[in-house]
Design a protein around this motif. Sequence first.
Motif, PDB file in Angstrom:
ATOM      1  N   PHE A 101       0.860  -1.181   0.000  1.00 24.14           N
ATOM      2  CA  PHE A 101       0.000   0.000   0.000  1.00 24.14           C
ATOM      3  C   PHE A 101       0.896   1.230   0.000  1.00 24.14           C
ATOM      4  O   PHE A 101       1.955   1.236   0.625  1.00 24.14           O
ATOM      5  CB  PHE A 101      -0.845  -0.028   1.281  1.00 24.14           C
ATOM      6  CG  PHE A 101      -1.846   1.088   1.432  1.00 24.14           C
ATOM      7  CD1 PHE A 101      -3.068   1.040   0.799  1.00 24.14           C
ATOM      8  CD2 PHE A 101      -1.565   2.173   2.250  1.00 24.14           C
ATOM      9  CE1 PHE A 101      -4.016   2.054   0.973  1.00 24.14           C
ATOM     10  CE2 PHE A 101      -2.499   3.192   2.434  1.00 24.14           C
ATOM     11  CZ  PHE A 101      -3.722   3.131   1.786  1.00 24.14           C
ATOM     12  N   GLY A 102       0.468   2.263  -0.727  1.00 25.46           N
ATOM     13  CA  GLY A 102       1.257   3.489  -0.724  1.00 25.46           C
ATOM     14  C   GLY A 102       0.503   4.630  -1.371  1.00 25.46           C
ATOM     15  O   GLY A 102      -0.558   4.437  -1.981  1.00 25.46           O
ATOM     16  N   ALA A 103       1.059   5.837  -1.243  1.00 29.22           N
ATOM     17  CA  ALA A 103       0.435   7.046  -1.772  1.00 29.22           C
ATOM     18  C   ALA A 103       1.342   7.701  -2.791  1.00 29.22           C
ATOM     19  O   ALA A 103       2.565   7.757  -2.606  1.00 29.22           O
ATOM     20  CB  ALA A 103       0.136   8.024  -0.638  1.00 29.22           C
ATOM     21  N   THR A 104       0.729   8.212  -3.878  1.00 32.21           N
ATOM     22  CA  THR A 104       1.492   8.925  -4.910  1.00 32.21           C
ATOM     23  C   THR A 104       0.639  10.053  -5.473  1.00 32.21           C
ATOM     24  O   THR A 104      -0.549  10.175  -5.164  1.00 32.21           O
ATOM     25  CB  THR A 104       1.887   8.010  -6.097  1.00 32.21           C
ATOM     26  OG1 THR A 104       0.768   7.834  -6.969  1.00 32.21           O
ATOM     27  CG2 THR A 104       2.388   6.667  -5.621  1.00 32.21           C
ATOM     28  N   GLY A 105       1.254  10.833  -6.348  1.00 29.56           N
ATOM     29  CA  GLY A 105       0.522  11.836  -7.094  1.00 29.56           C
ATOM     30  C   GLY A 105      -0.164  11.223  -8.305  1.00 29.56           C
ATOM     31  O   GLY A 105      -0.294   9.992  -8.421  1.00 29.56           O
ATOM     32  N   ASP A 106      -0.574  12.088  -9.251  1.00 35.00           N
ATOM     33  CA  ASP A 106      -1.408  11.622 -10.355  1.00 35.00           C
ATOM     34  C   ASP A 106      -0.691  10.833 -11.445  1.00 35.00           C
ATOM     35  O   ASP A 106      -1.253   9.905 -12.025  1.00 35.00           O
ATOM     36  CB  ASP A 106      -2.169  12.799 -10.982  1.00 35.00           C
ATOM     37  CG  ASP A 106      -1.267  13.971 -11.362  1.00 35.00           C
ATOM     38  OD1 ASP A 106      -0.034  13.783 -11.486  1.00 35.00           O
ATOM     39  OD2 ASP A 106      -1.800  15.094 -11.522  1.00 35.00           O
ATOM     40  N   SER A 107       0.560  11.164 -11.730  1.00 30.30           N
ATOM     41  CA  SER A 107       1.218  10.548 -12.885  1.00 30.30           C
ATOM     42  C   SER A 107       1.778   9.147 -12.650  1.00 30.30           C
ATOM     43  O   SER A 107       1.689   8.299 -13.557  1.00 30.30           O
ATOM     44  CB  SER A 107       2.345  11.460 -13.394  1.00 30.30           C
ATOM     45  OG  SER A 107       1.832  12.720 -13.752  1.00 30.30           O
ATOM     46  N   GLU A 125      -7.276  11.577  -1.861  1.00 30.36           N
ATOM     47  CA  GLU A 125      -7.458  12.769  -1.046  1.00 30.36           C
ATOM     48  C   GLU A 125      -7.982  13.888  -1.942  1.00 30.36           C
ATOM     49  O   GLU A 125      -7.877  13.811  -3.172  1.00 30.36           O
ATOM     50  CB  GLU A 125      -6.128  13.198  -0.417  1.00 30.36           C
ATOM     51  CG  GLU A 125      -5.549  12.195   0.560  1.00 30.36           C
ATOM     52  CD  GLU A 125      -4.211  12.645   1.124  1.00 30.36           C
ATOM     53  OE1 GLU A 125      -3.786  13.794   0.832  1.00 30.36           O
ATOM     54  OE2 GLU A 125      -3.576  11.852   1.850  1.00 30.36           O
ATOM     55  N   PRO A 126      -8.520  14.969  -1.365  1.00 28.30           N
ATOM     56  CA  PRO A 126      -8.954  16.115  -2.171  1.00 28.30           C
ATOM     57  C   PRO A 126      -7.781  16.764  -2.910  1.00 28.30           C
ATOM     58  O   PRO A 126      -6.608  16.571  -2.535  1.00 28.30           O
ATOM     59  CB  PRO A 126      -9.545  17.077  -1.132  1.00 28.30           C
ATOM     60  CG  PRO A 126      -9.927  16.195   0.021  1.00 28.30           C
ATOM     61  CD  PRO A 126      -8.884  15.117   0.051  1.00 28.30           C
ATOM     62  N   PRO A 127      -8.042  17.531  -3.963  1.00 30.06           N
ATOM     63  CA  PRO A 127      -6.984  18.176  -4.747  1.00 30.06           C
ATOM     64  C   PRO A 127      -6.125  19.132  -3.912  1.00 30.06           C
ATOM     65  O   PRO A 127      -6.594  19.707  -2.929  1.00 30.06           O
ATOM     66  CB  PRO A 127      -7.760  18.949  -5.814  1.00 30.06           C
ATOM     67  CG  PRO A 127      -9.071  18.254  -5.915  1.00 30.06           C
ATOM     68  CD  PRO A 127      -9.380  17.777  -4.530  1.00 30.06           C
ATOM     69  N   LYS A 128      -4.876  19.296  -4.350  1.00 29.12           N
ATOM     70  CA  LYS A 128      -3.938  20.217  -3.695  1.00 29.12           C
ATOM     71  C   LYS A 128      -3.213  21.042  -4.771  1.00 29.12           C
ATOM     72  O   LYS A 128      -2.004  20.890  -4.973  1.00 29.12           O
ATOM     73  CB  LYS A 128      -2.939  19.440  -2.848  1.00 29.12           C
ATOM     74  CG  LYS A 128      -3.597  18.617  -1.737  1.00 29.12           C
ATOM     75  CD  LYS A 128      -2.581  17.790  -0.997  1.00 29.12           C
ATOM     76  CE  LYS A 128      -3.253  16.978   0.094  1.00 29.12           C
ATOM     77  NZ  LYS A 128      -4.199  15.966  -0.440  1.00 29.12           N
ATOM     78  N   PHE A 232      -3.325   9.930  -4.667  1.00 28.08           N
ATOM     79  CA  PHE A 232      -4.008   8.643  -4.696  1.00 28.08           C
ATOM     80  C   PHE A 232      -3.320   7.633  -3.791  1.00 28.08           C
ATOM     81  O   PHE A 232      -2.099   7.692  -3.572  1.00 28.08           O
ATOM     82  CB  PHE A 232      -4.038   8.091  -6.121  1.00 28.08           C
ATOM     83  CG  PHE A 232      -4.828   8.936  -7.078  1.00 28.08           C
ATOM     84  CD1 PHE A 232      -6.210   8.870  -7.108  1.00 28.08           C
ATOM     85  CD2 PHE A 232      -4.179   9.813  -7.943  1.00 28.08           C
ATOM     86  CE1 PHE A 232      -6.936   9.656  -7.990  1.00 28.08           C
ATOM     87  CE2 PHE A 232      -4.898  10.606  -8.824  1.00 28.08           C
ATOM     88  CZ  PHE A 232      -6.281  10.529  -8.843  1.00 28.08           C
ATOM     89  N   TYR A 233      -4.118   6.691  -3.302  1.00 28.68           N
ATOM     90  CA  TYR A 233      -3.599   5.542  -2.573  1.00 28.68           C
ATOM     91  C   TYR A 233      -3.763   4.323  -3.462  1.00 28.68           C
ATOM     92  O   TYR A 233      -4.826   4.109  -4.055  1.00 28.68           O
ATOM     93  CB  TYR A 233      -4.338   5.349  -1.249  1.00 28.68           C
ATOM     94  CG  TYR A 233      -4.036   6.448  -0.263  1.00 28.68           C
ATOM     95  CD1 TYR A 233      -2.970   6.339   0.626  1.00 28.68           C
ATOM     96  CD2 TYR A 233      -4.793   7.613  -0.243  1.00 28.68           C
ATOM     97  CE1 TYR A 233      -2.672   7.364   1.516  1.00 28.68           C
ATOM     98  CE2 TYR A 233      -4.507   8.637   0.636  1.00 28.68           C
ATOM     99  CZ  TYR A 233      -3.443   8.515   1.512  1.00 28.68           C
ATOM    100  OH  TYR A 233      -3.139   9.530   2.386  1.00 28.68           O
ATOM    101  N   LEU A 234      -2.701   3.535  -3.572  1.00 30.52           N
ATOM    102  CA  LEU A 234      -2.726   2.348  -4.411  1.00 30.52           C
ATOM    103  C   LEU A 234      -2.379   1.125  -3.584  1.00 30.52           C
ATOM    104  O   LEU A 234      -1.687   1.229  -2.557  1.00 30.52           O
ATOM    105  CB  LEU A 234      -1.765   2.508  -5.596  1.00 30.52           C
ATOM    106  CG  LEU A 234      -2.293   3.574  -6.573  1.00 30.52           C
ATOM    107  CD1 LEU A 234      -1.526   4.868  -6.399  1.00 30.52           C
ATOM    108  CD2 LEU A 234      -2.240   3.090  -8.011  1.00 30.52           C
ATOM    109  N   GLY A 295     -10.868   8.491   1.140  1.00 26.72           N
ATOM    110  CA  GLY A 295     -11.972   7.593   0.810  1.00 26.72           C
ATOM    111  C   GLY A 295     -11.809   7.059  -0.588  1.00 26.72           C
ATOM    112  O   GLY A 295     -10.853   7.413  -1.308  1.00 26.72           O
ATOM    113  N   PRO A 296     -12.720   6.205  -1.038  1.00 23.17           N
ATOM    114  CA  PRO A 296     -12.651   5.655  -2.397  1.00 23.17           C
ATOM    115  C   PRO A 296     -12.709   6.752  -3.451  1.00 23.17           C
ATOM    116  O   PRO A 296     -13.177   7.865  -3.193  1.00 23.17           O
ATOM    117  CB  PRO A 296     -13.895   4.755  -2.473  1.00 23.17           C
ATOM    118  CG  PRO A 296     -14.203   4.426  -1.041  1.00 23.17           C
ATOM    119  CD  PRO A 296     -13.844   5.648  -0.263  1.00 23.17           C
TER     120      PRO A 296
END
Length: 339
Positions: A101-107, A125-128, A232-234, A295-296
């Motif tokens: 499990f991990g978090a990244t940006g959009d690309s 998460e909401p946009p930043k 995003f979380y993947l 959230g999803p």
Amino acid sequence: MSATIFQLRHAAERRAALRVLALTAASWLGHGSVRAQGSPNAAAPKAGPLRIGFQKGSINLVLAKSLGLLEKRFPAGSVSWIEFPAGPQLLEALAVGSIDFGATGDSPPVFAQAAGKDLFYVGAEPPKPDSSALLVRPDSPLKTLADLKGRRIALQKGSSAHFLLVQAVRRGGLAWGEIQPVYLAPADARAAFERGSVDAWAIWDPYYAAAEIDSPVRVLATSRGLTNNNSFYLASRGLAGNEAALRELFAALTEADRYLQTQRKDAAQRFVQFSGLDPATVQRVLERRPPSPVGPLTAELVREQQQVADAFTQLGLIPKTLQVAEIVWRPGQSLVAQR
């Protein structure tokens, strides 16, 4: 600068989720005996670790780690944390089974999907839009995005900064081939930027904030109006098949965000201690970060992410057309039919 980053509200819901978690966790943590006790640590199987990948800017994960929020929800000793310099490296580790499990940006997820990596979008998460930028030195002759023509621009390939630069070039009326991208990890990109080896640097927080605080820089453009800079979380296929576990993860990360909103001073200090960042840098990062519950993915986020994928396809930066929705986890939906 070192960087060792980082209840369910209703008791009835929590007990139910933990019963499901206890019965299904073996599918992604390994096999073991289940003990029917009342606490999270007693209700789950004896198994291997839940391996979390994180970056410096993953504030919810940093605070969740500092506060022990995942350790309270998952089996004793099962949670481990692995740091990565950027999203592409994190998702490569996820794809080969080194993390769950991990978090990244959009690309990064777009490049991972294009490479056939077996992973899933599970949360967001909401946009930043104010948390990434295109930087130049104060005395740079570059004044507008059109001035990027022919210039050397440092960025992490496949990162959120990559899409920011794609959009900046387009907004400046240029073709991608009219700039010179220089693909470097954040630390190397900063060094190249400071010694004048590149003309500009596309980067995200906290590297962006650190450069503002530590060095003379000028912001040529932020993501605002160019990208939403979504986070995003993947997850691995195994973890994406365990909805109870994902909901526990979302609950912990949202609790971490609530802690930041209500206990800002202590949260900031925890982020300083955990990341090794300067307090002024952390303050700058937090100033531009909106509340960020997890959230999803919504339908709108999936549409925005499809636009990211389409932009890279049109430029020939990924080899094929993608359908982002094919690797988006949805609550209550089996993954059997997905890839």
